[in-house]
Design a protein around this motif. Structure first.
Motif, short mmCIF file in Angstrom:
data_model
loop_
_atom_site.label_atom_id
_atom_site.label_comp_id
_atom_site.label_asym_id
_atom_site.label_seq_id
_atom_site.Cartn_x
_atom_site.Cartn_y
_atom_site.Cartn_z
N TYR A 12 0.84 -1.19 0.00
CA TYR A 12 0.00 0.00 0.00
C TYR A 12 0.88 1.25 0.00
O TYR A 12 1.97 1.25 0.55
N GLN A 64 0.64 5.19 1.37
CA GLN A 64 -0.14 6.09 2.23
C GLN A 64 0.45 7.50 2.16
O GLN A 64 1.55 7.74 2.64
N GLY A 114 2.08 0.81 11.47
CA GLY A 114 1.01 0.44 10.55
C GLY A 114 -0.32 0.34 11.27
O GLY A 114 -0.37 0.27 12.50
N PRO A 115 -1.43 0.33 10.54
CA PRO A 115 -2.77 0.21 11.15
C PRO A 115 -2.94 -1.14 11.85
O PRO A 115 -2.44 -2.16 11.39
N LEU A 170 4.47 7.01 2.80
CA LEU A 170 4.68 5.85 3.66
C LEU A 170 4.22 4.62 2.89
O LEU A 170 3.09 4.57 2.41
N LEU A 205 3.34 0.79 3.05
CA LEU A 205 2.94 -0.22 4.02
C LEU A 205 2.80 -1.58 3.36
O LEU A 205 2.25 -1.70 2.27
#
Lengths: 112, 115
Positions: free
Chosen positions: A35, A37, B43-44, A88, A90
């Motif tokens: 991902y 961000q 991170g989430p 960022l 991820l």
């Protein structure tokens, strides 16, 4: 910790450099994701690998090249990036494609 | 168009106070809705997950609600702590035959808890 690690945590590179981001998961998952961000924007799904096979590429420019040598490791190879690629990045993994995703801490990338 | 809108964009509250974050979505069809917490530099992390038939789900001081008719969800934080300072992201799962499920992310609400 979620069981998903990413290296490096921070990366500064010039537009002519070549670098790679690494992601490793220790959860026995079969699906892995990249991902992007950016500030104040929703996460953007870039690539999906399911059982080591790429199943999604969401119109990502070719200057981003993913690699998944096995179900535990995922790489993102970077070359000739642009300043707007600073973000960022991820990595996430899940048991199967539709399951809850576990995220790594991310790599903060700055392109000069 | 499948979208997830979160409000407010940011919020500052005093430690010990309660707060509620909102999530409105247009995703259809819908599989489930998750709330993630993302600490700065991390991170989430998943807080709650609710399916179509669930109205509420709790995880400690976090309580999520879902109204599938109006396509709205909220995350209520009780007796806030400094460690609640983070970005809270609403994620709606959209079933797609080819991929199983596709996640639609909100932009997040940045919460700051002050002492």
């Amino acid at each position: 910790e979620t069981g998903v690690t990413q290296t490096p945590r921070h990366l500064v590179m010039g537009m002519t450099n070549k670098k790679s981001l690494k992601c490793e998961q220790h959860l026995g998952h079969n699906a892995m994701y990249w991902y992007k961000q950016s500030a104040k924007k929703p996460l953007e799904l870039m690539f999906v690998y399911n059982f080591k096979e790429q199943t999604e590429n969401n119109s990502v420019p070719s200057r981003f090249s993913p690699e998944c040598p096995n179900s535990s490791h995922l790489f993102l190879h970077l070359h000739t990036l642009q300043p707007e690629d600073s973000a960022l990045y991820l990595c996430a993994s899940s048991r199967i494609r539709a399951d809850t995703q576990y995220f790594g801490p991310g790599t903060r990338l700055t392109v000069l | 168009k499948n979208q997830v809108e979160q409000s407010p964009q940011s919020l500052i509250i005093l430690e010990g106070k309660n707060c509620t974050l909102q999530c409105n979505y247009t995703v259809s069809p819908f599989s489930n809705l998750r709330w993630y917490k993302q600490d700065t530099g991390r991170g989430p992390v998943s807080l709650t997950i609710m399916t179509f038939s669930e109205n509420t789900k709790s995880n400690g001081r976090y309580t999520a609600t879902l109204d599938a008719d109006t396509k709205q969800s909220s995350l209520h934080i009780t007796a806030s702590q400094l460690s609640d300072s983070a970005s809270y992201i609403c994620v709606v799962s959209h079933p797609i035959q080819q991929y199983g499920n596709k996640l639609v992310f909100g932009a997040g609400t940045i919460l700051r808890v002050k002492s």
